[in-house]
Design an enzyme around this catalytic site. Structure first.
Site, PDB file in Angstrom:
ATOM      1  N   ASN A   1      -7.317  -5.650  14.833  1.00 50.00           N
ATOM      2  CA  ASN A   1      -7.648  -4.525  13.953  1.00 50.00           C
ATOM      3  C   ASN A   1      -9.164  -4.360  14.038  1.00 50.00           C
ATOM      4  O   ASN A   1      -9.907  -5.318  13.801  1.00 50.00           O
ATOM      5  CB  ASN A   1      -7.286  -4.823  12.502  1.00 50.00           C
ATOM      6  CG  ASN A   1      -5.793  -5.014  12.292  1.00 50.00           C
ATOM      7  OD1 ASN A   1      -4.996  -4.823  13.210  1.00 50.00           O
ATOM      8  ND2 ASN A   1      -5.405  -5.389  11.092  1.00 50.00           N
TER       9      ASN A   1
ATOM     10  N   TYR B   1     -12.604  -1.714  13.240  1.00 51.69           N
ATOM     11  CA  TYR B   1     -13.093  -0.503  12.569  1.00 51.69           C
ATOM     12  C   TYR B   1     -14.524  -0.140  12.953  1.00 51.69           C
ATOM     13  O   TYR B   1     -14.843   1.018  13.122  1.00 51.69           O
ATOM     14  CB  TYR B   1     -13.007  -0.667  11.043  1.00 51.69           C
ATOM     15  CG  TYR B   1     -11.560  -0.568  10.546  1.00 51.69           C
ATOM     16  CD1 TYR B   1     -11.041   0.640  10.116  1.00 51.69           C
ATOM     17  CD2 TYR B   1     -10.724  -1.672  10.542  1.00 51.69           C
ATOM     18  CE1 TYR B   1      -9.724   0.760   9.687  1.00 51.69           C
ATOM     19  CE2 TYR B   1      -9.406  -1.569  10.114  1.00 51.69           C
ATOM     20  CZ  TYR B   1      -8.915  -0.348   9.697  1.00 51.69           C
ATOM     21  OH  TYR B   1      -7.608  -0.239   9.288  1.00 51.69           O
TER      22      TYR B   1
ATOM     23  N   GLU C   1      -4.730  -1.716  14.292  1.00 48.89           N
ATOM     24  CA  GLU C   1      -5.366  -0.866  13.274  1.00 48.89           C
ATOM     25  C   GLU C   1      -6.685  -0.352  13.811  1.00 48.89           C
ATOM     26  O   GLU C   1      -7.453  -1.113  14.421  1.00 48.89           O
ATOM     27  CB  GLU C   1      -5.683  -1.641  11.986  1.00 48.89           C
ATOM     28  CG  GLU C   1      -4.536  -1.815  11.061  1.00 48.89           C
ATOM     29  CD  GLU C   1      -4.948  -2.460   9.735  1.00 48.89           C
ATOM     30  OE1 GLU C   1      -6.053  -2.174   9.229  1.00 48.89           O
ATOM     31  OE2 GLU C   1      -4.143  -3.251   9.215  1.00 48.89           O
TER      32      GLU C   1
ATOM     33  N   ASP D   1       2.119   0.690  -7.895  1.00 48.79           N
ATOM     34  CA  ASP D   1       3.462   0.742  -8.505  1.00 48.79           C
ATOM     35  C   ASP D   1       4.358   1.764  -7.818  1.00 48.79           C
ATOM     36  O   ASP D   1       5.551   1.547  -7.652  1.00 48.79           O
ATOM     37  CB  ASP D   1       3.362   1.117  -9.987  1.00 48.79           C
ATOM     38  CG  ASP D   1       2.853  -0.045 -10.831  1.00 48.79           C
ATOM     39  OD1 ASP D   1       2.466  -1.082 -10.251  1.00 48.79           O
ATOM     40  OD2 ASP D   1       2.836   0.085 -12.072  1.00 48.79           O
TER      41      ASP D   1
ATOM     42  N   HIS E   1       1.375  -9.062   4.850  1.00 40.42           N
ATOM     43  CA  HIS E   1       0.174  -8.231   4.714  1.00 40.42           C
ATOM     44  C   HIS E   1      -0.302  -8.356   3.252  1.00 40.42           C
ATOM     45  O   HIS E   1      -0.230  -7.418   2.479  1.00 40.42           O
ATOM     46  CB  HIS E   1       0.486  -6.775   5.083  1.00 40.42           C
ATOM     47  CG  HIS E   1      -0.720  -5.936   5.388  1.00 40.42           C
ATOM     48  ND1 HIS E   1      -0.889  -5.264   6.566  1.00 40.42           N
ATOM     49  CD2 HIS E   1      -1.836  -5.659   4.652  1.00 40.42           C
ATOM     50  CE1 HIS E   1      -2.030  -4.591   6.553  1.00 40.42           C
ATOM     51  NE2 HIS E   1      -2.634  -4.818   5.393  1.00 40.42           N
TER      52      HIS E   1
ATOM     53  N   ARG F   1       4.036   0.365  12.919  1.00 46.84           N
ATOM     54  CA  ARG F   1       3.701  -0.960  12.420  1.00 46.84           C
ATOM     55  C   ARG F   1       3.774  -0.929  10.893  1.00 46.84           C
ATOM     56  O   ARG F   1       3.024  -0.199  10.242  1.00 46.84           O
ATOM     57  CB  ARG F   1       2.291  -1.374  12.870  1.00 46.84           C
ATOM     58  CG  ARG F   1       1.908  -2.695  12.255  1.00 46.84           C
ATOM     59  CD  ARG F   1       0.498  -3.162  12.577  1.00 46.84           C
ATOM     60  NE  ARG F   1       0.272  -4.359  11.805  1.00 46.84           N
ATOM     61  CZ  ARG F   1      -0.822  -4.617  11.095  1.00 46.84           C
ATOM     62  NH1 ARG F   1      -1.823  -3.770  11.077  1.00 46.84           N
ATOM     63  NH2 ARG F   1      -0.929  -5.727  10.397  1.00 46.84           N
TER      64      ARG F   1
ATOM     65  N   ASN G   1      -1.524 -10.614   8.598  1.00 46.59           N
ATOM     66  CA  ASN G   1      -2.523  -9.572   8.814  1.00 46.59           C
ATOM     67  C   ASN G   1      -3.924 -10.038   8.433  1.00 46.59           C
ATOM     68  O   ASN G   1      -4.147 -10.522   7.324  1.00 46.59           O
ATOM     69  CB  ASN G   1      -2.181  -8.344   7.965  1.00 46.59           C
ATOM     70  CG  ASN G   1      -3.202  -7.233   8.144  1.00 46.59           C
ATOM     71  OD1 ASN G   1      -3.337  -6.687   9.236  1.00 46.59           O
ATOM     72  ND2 ASN G   1      -3.948  -6.922   7.091  1.00 46.59           N
ATOM     73  N   GLU G   2      -4.866  -9.875   9.358  1.00 52.02           N
ATOM     74  CA  GLU G   2      -6.300 -10.075   9.105  1.00 52.02           C
ATOM     75  C   GLU G   2      -6.626 -11.327   8.292  1.00 52.02           C
ATOM     76  O   GLU G   2      -7.109 -11.232   7.154  1.00 52.02           O
ATOM     77  CB  GLU G   2      -6.885  -8.844   8.411  1.00 52.02           C
ATOM     78  CG  GLU G   2      -6.803  -7.586   9.243  1.00 52.02           C
ATOM     79  CD  GLU G   2      -7.695  -6.460   8.721  1.00 52.02           C
ATOM     80  OE1 GLU G   2      -8.219  -6.579   7.608  1.00 52.02           O
ATOM     81  OE2 GLU G   2      -7.870  -5.471   9.442  1.00 52.02           O
TER      82      GLU G   2
ATOM     83  N   GLN H   1       0.808  -1.220   0.000  1.00 52.19           N
ATOM     84  CA  GLN H   1       0.000   0.000   0.000  1.00 52.19           C
ATOM     85  C   GLN H   1       0.848   1.280   0.000  1.00 52.19           C
ATOM     86  O   GLN H   1       0.346   2.340  -0.342  1.00 52.19           O
ATOM     87  CB  GLN H   1      -0.951  -0.011   1.197  1.00 52.19           C
ATOM     88  CG  GLN H   1      -1.987  -1.128   1.090  1.00 52.19           C
ATOM     89  CD  GLN H   1      -2.941  -1.150   2.273  1.00 52.19           C
ATOM     90  OE1 GLN H   1      -2.668  -1.780   3.280  1.00 52.19           O
ATOM     91  NE2 GLN H   1      -4.058  -0.458   2.152  1.00 52.19           N
TER      92      GLN H   1
HETATM   93  C1  NOJ Z   1      -7.400  -3.403   7.063  1.00 51.43           C
HETATM   94  C2  NOJ Z   1      -6.218  -3.762   6.221  1.00 51.43           C
HETATM   95  O1  NOJ Z   1      -5.273  -4.401   7.016  1.00 51.43           O
HETATM   96  C3  NOJ Z   1      -5.603  -2.586   5.503  1.00 51.43           C
HETATM   97  O2  NOJ Z   1      -4.737  -3.071   4.538  1.00 51.43           O
HETATM   98  C4  NOJ Z   1      -6.686  -1.704   4.905  1.00 51.43           C
HETATM   99  O3  NOJ Z   1      -6.151  -0.651   4.170  1.00 51.43           O
HETATM  100  C5  NOJ Z   1      -7.548  -1.178   6.036  1.00 51.43           C
HETATM  101  N1  NOJ Z   1      -8.191  -2.289   6.682  1.00 51.43           N
HETATM  102  C6  NOJ Z   1      -8.642  -0.214   5.573  1.00 51.43           C
HETATM  103  O4  NOJ Z   1      -9.506  -0.847   4.729  1.00 51.43           O
END
Ligand code: NOJ
Length: 540
Positions: A349, A351, A418, A93, A163, A118, A207-208, A60
């Protein structure tokens, strides 16, 4: 007016006065109490050992997709073979170009006062072909520099091993759908322990898992775009658990002398029943089991293995579908023991939250077979929660989730790796400011309840490639204009508020910085600097 009238008026006025005085006295008292509570609440301090940080991931932010000896990941493959799949036609890219601009990242981490960064390592940057028989020295050098620079600036690295950037080569050989990945992942993790373990003491293997398997192997939105919500989703999850456990055991058996801690980054929303009916309450518990429990239970519960309800519901649905056995492959006792206990901490993580229900309407609601159909439930977000894209702000959900983890998984050390809010461009990100305040208040509430939460990482340090949403959705504390070759990081209002929270270790709800004023100062400073540089150039 006769004298009685006058007396009545005087009496009423007098009574009014008394009442008014009484009322204002009561009001003042109430207000004082409210103020005291608010002050006490807002003056609550994060404990001294509580850490703040920000998070990113390699694909990312790094860019340099084919520089420095890096191989292809399945995302490099996806954005080249199916560019229209990304909403705005962009890709990773270049992204924030952190491969070249990592100093800019360190500068903003310092500016925030972050204790922790992180970040993730790109598997194909270290092992361009996926396997550990060829290690890319430039990849090792890049992360060595990053780690050294973080430590030199007093920022603790939390390193995510994976990730979502699977080497395309391994993807073509089955990726997360073959048990071979347990060896591949273990070998890759060993390379990282060998090269970085002298300085990195906090490791997150994967990750997740739930989101990765869901988006990549159930609904086919993310790489590798496989659609199999009732079969391959579970296979992906199974191999992730085994691969995580392999990395954990390698670390404990071969690198214990490094003295670090290792876990994985789980994801979970908080589920709440939409009514007090026994069906909705059971559905809510099941929802937690199908999300957090699928991965947390095998690692953090006393018994290990998948949650029993998860096993039973998938078996029942498989039987309904006339299958001879459950679509969920069971673990052997040896595998259960191998996975159980492989987390030194529980990292989460989080949200948003949701309300869950189960009634006749859910019976034919979902695709068959699928994990949602297996779970036989449905959920929604309260429309009154302030929301942006798929994230709806409900801070108390984080408080509830932290308490849930404490109660269900033996009060582990919890790291929030997160938490963040989606927006579009612009520095005045009020929605994100309120979101951080609400969620950090929830963290304080959880600490008051004896939850062992020790870290809060905002997602994300800066704007980055938001997977299939490209750059159309922003998560950054710092804004980046993806068309700017310098990828200048500009603090949003949320960055200034976050910085103040880190500095004071309290949440001041009234702090109201102007992000445009601060970038104007930056502009002025850079003009002065540019003028000074050109003056020096002319003189010499
Ligand atoms: C969780 C993910 O780990 C991350 O890559 C993503 O950008 C965020 N959520 C937001 O969607």
């Amino acid at each position: 007016m006769d004298p009685t009238g006058v007396i009545t008026i005087i009496g009423l006025a007098w009574r009014g006065l008394i009442c008014e005085n009484l009322l204002s006295a009561i009001q003042a008292d109430i207000l004082k109490n409210v103020a005291r509570n608010v002050t006490q609440k807002s003056l609550r301090k994060f404990p001294d050992d509580f850490l703040f940080g920000a998070a990113t991931s390699s694909y990312q932010i790094e860019g340099a997709w084919n520089d420095g000896g890096k191989g292809w990941s399945m995302w490099d493959h996806l954005v080249r073979t199916d560019p229209d799949h990304i909403i705005d036609g962009t890709n990773g890219d270049v992204a924030a170009n952190s491969y070249y601009f990592y100093e800019k990242d360190i500068a903003i981490l310092k500016e925030l006062g972050a204790n922790v960064y992180r970040f993730s390592v790109s598997w194909p940057r270290i092992l361009p072909f996926g396997r550990a028989d060829y290690i890319n020295p430039e990849g090792i050098a890049y992360y060595n520099t990053l780690i050294d620079r973080l430590l030199a600036n007093n920022i603790t690295p939390f390193l995510t091993i994976y990730h979502w950037e699977l080497p395309q080569n391994l993807n073509e050989q089955g990726g997360w759908l073959t048990e071979d990945i347990v060896d591949w992942f273990g070998d890759y993790a060993r390379v990282l322990f060998q090269n970085f373990g002298d300085r990195v003491k906090h490791w997150l293997t994967i990750n997740e898992p739930s989101v990765h398997c869901n988006l990549g192997y159930a609904i086919g939105l993310h790489a590798p775009r496989i659609k199999s919500p009732g079969v391959k989703y579970y296979e992906c999850g199974r191999h992730i658990l085994l691969a995580h456990a392999r990395a954990y055991h390698i670390y404990k058996n071969e690198f214990a002398h490094q003295g670090g801690k290792i876990g994985l980054a789980l994801d979970s929303e908080m589920s709440m029943p939409s009514s007090n009916s026994p069906e909705d309450i059971q559905a809510t518990e099941d929802c937690m089991m199908f999300h957090l429990g699928q991965f947390a239970h095998p690692i953090y519960s006393e018994t290990g293995n998948y949650p029993q309800r998860f096993i039973d519901l998938i078996a029942e649905a498989s039987a309904r579908q006339g299958l001879p056995e459950s679509r969920l492959r069971s673990f052997s006792q040896e595998q259960i023991d191998y996975i159980r206990g492989t987390g030194d901490f529980l990292s989460i993580n989080h949200y948003s939250s949701n309300y869950v229900y189960r009634n006749a309407s859910v019976v034919n609601m979902h695709e068959v077979p699928s994990l949602l159909d297996d779970a036989q439930l449905a959920f929604y977000k309260d429309p009154s929660w302030p929301s942006s894209f798929w994230i709806a702000t409900y801070g108390p959900g984080l408080h509830k989730l932290l308490v849930y983890i404490k109660n269900n998984y033996n009060n582990p050390i919890i790291y929030i790796t997160e938490n963040g809010f989606a927006s579009t461009t612009g520095l005045n990100d009020e929605g994100r400011v309120s979101y951080f305040r609400e969620y950090l208040t929830a963290v304080l509430d959880a600490i008051d309840d004896g939850v062992n939460v020790k870290l809060y990482c905002a997602w994300s340090l800066m704007d980055n490639f938001e997977w299939t949403f490209g750059y159309s959705i922003r998560f950054g504390l710092y804004e980046i204009d993806e068309n700017d070759p310098e990828k200048t990081r500009r603090p949003r209002k949320s960055a200034l508020v976050f910085k103040e929270i880190v500095r004071t270790r309290t949440i001041d709800m009234d702090y109201n910085p102007d992000p445009y004023a601060s970038s104007a100062i930056n502009k002025k400073t850079s003009i002065v600097l540019l003028a000074a540089i050109s003056l020096i150039k002319t003189v010499f």
